[in-house]
Design a protein around this motif. Sequence first.
Motif, mmCIF file in Angstrom:
data_model
loop_
_atom_site.group_PDB
_atom_site.id
_atom_site.type_symbol
_atom_site.label_atom_id
_atom_site.label_comp_id
_atom_site.label_asym_id
_atom_site.label_seq_id
_atom_site.Cartn_x
_atom_site.Cartn_y
_atom_site.Cartn_z
ATOM 1 N N LEU A 1 -3.569 2.071 7.705
ATOM 2 C CA LEU A 1 -3.535 1.699 6.449
ATOM 3 C C LEU A 1 -2.148 0.992 7.624
ATOM 4 N N SER B 1 -4.822 8.042 2.604
ATOM 5 C CA SER B 1 -5.462 7.130 3.482
ATOM 6 C C SER B 1 -6.907 7.034 2.955
ATOM 7 N N PRO C 1 0.997 -0.872 0.118
ATOM 8 C CA PRO C 1 -0.264 -0.130 -0.012
ATOM 9 C C PRO C 1 0.494 0.999 0.028
ATOM 10 N N ASN D 1 -6.307 -1.876 -6.086
ATOM 11 C CA ASN D 1 -5.488 -1.351 -5.425
ATOM 12 C C ASN D 1 -5.223 -0.048 -5.798
ATOM 13 N N ALA D 2 -4.415 0.663 -4.927
ATOM 14 C CA ALA D 2 -3.704 2.163 -4.859
ATOM 15 C C ALA D 2 -2.464 2.206 -4.721
ATOM 16 N N ARG D 3 -1.947 3.179 -4.034
ATOM 17 C CA ARG D 3 -0.422 2.960 -3.319
ATOM 18 C C ARG D 3 -1.177 4.512 -2.697
ATOM 19 N N VAL D 4 -0.567 4.801 -1.871
ATOM 20 C CA VAL D 4 0.173 5.646 -0.832
ATOM 21 C C VAL D 4 1.282 6.143 -0.973
ATOM 22 N N ARG E 1 -9.757 0.370 -1.448
ATOM 23 C CA ARG E 1 -9.654 -1.398 -1.166
ATOM 24 C C ARG E 1 -11.019 -2.015 -0.792
ATOM 25 N N TRP F 1 -7.551 5.177 -0.247
ATOM 26 C CA TRP F 1 -6.979 4.193 -0.419
ATOM 27 C C TRP F 1 -7.946 2.692 0.055
#
Length: 302
Positions: free
Chosen positions: A259, A112, A8, A124-127, A119, A115
């Motif tokens: 997160l 977040s 993440p 999918n996502a990234r912080v 989720r 995210w």
Amino acid sequence: MTQTSVTPLIGSEALAQLLTGSDVVVLDVTVHFPPARFDGDYRPESGYAGWADAHIPGSRHVDLMTTFSDRDASLHFTKPTAEQLSLDLAAAGIGVGSTIVLYDQGSMTWASRLWWVLRNAGINARVLDGGLAAWTWHGFPVESGDEGAPAHSVAPWGVVDLDLWADRDDVAAVSAGTSSGTLVCALSPEQFAGTEKTRYSRRGHIPGSRNLSAKSLLDDNGLMLPATDVSVRARELSASAAPIIIYCGGGVSACLSALGLVISGYDAIKVYDGSLEEWTADPTLPMVTGIEPAEGDRCRES
């Protein structure tokens, strides 16, 4: 895409490498939220102006006050319906094969939040670890201006619901001891104890809660602590009843705590979407002030 195929968090160096490729969507999701001047002082502000002043090259600003939040809900920043989420993803140019990176200009709480919304939908996502501050600290360039990368039209998504949200009834049952679970308040210790002004109707915390401040999971540079350090901060939760239900004032900081816990290996986590904005608005629901342990919550109820 499956949730488990990427981590993440992403560092600034890794993001800089990603930007050399294609089909990367970088979203600035900053919302400014000034501290309360008096109880009930609720003043969220769009982060668009800050994005226009300085942003990661190629990024776009998304206003979570109106996008990826239910525009028809009575509470602020409420999770979107599946239909709205699908349309907002398409409008942002996020396709099924897109690499999604989220950042903000604060302490990662807003990134977040989105995210967690994604989720729950199995996306999918990234912080960006440390947000824009970390990006600039590493010496990477920023752009200014109010024209971000164009959002290419994509087909609406078919999203799922992984049941990662809790509602008021879920929280009330855990608080009363009639349902299994552990309540965790992600606000500061002062907010938890009720010694600071609140943006909401009443001060304090929900009876039976434990305090794990979201900000306590960040280091002095605003980066997420290593997973082992987060586990130390959250050690009381390791043997707690599942699910862990995290709340805060409006369901935003709670997502930063979520997160940190996910990265540290915790599962069976839910976020109480309405959080204290919803809970404190109902005078029949109890609030506790003070810093007594969760067992019994022997402090004053209001």
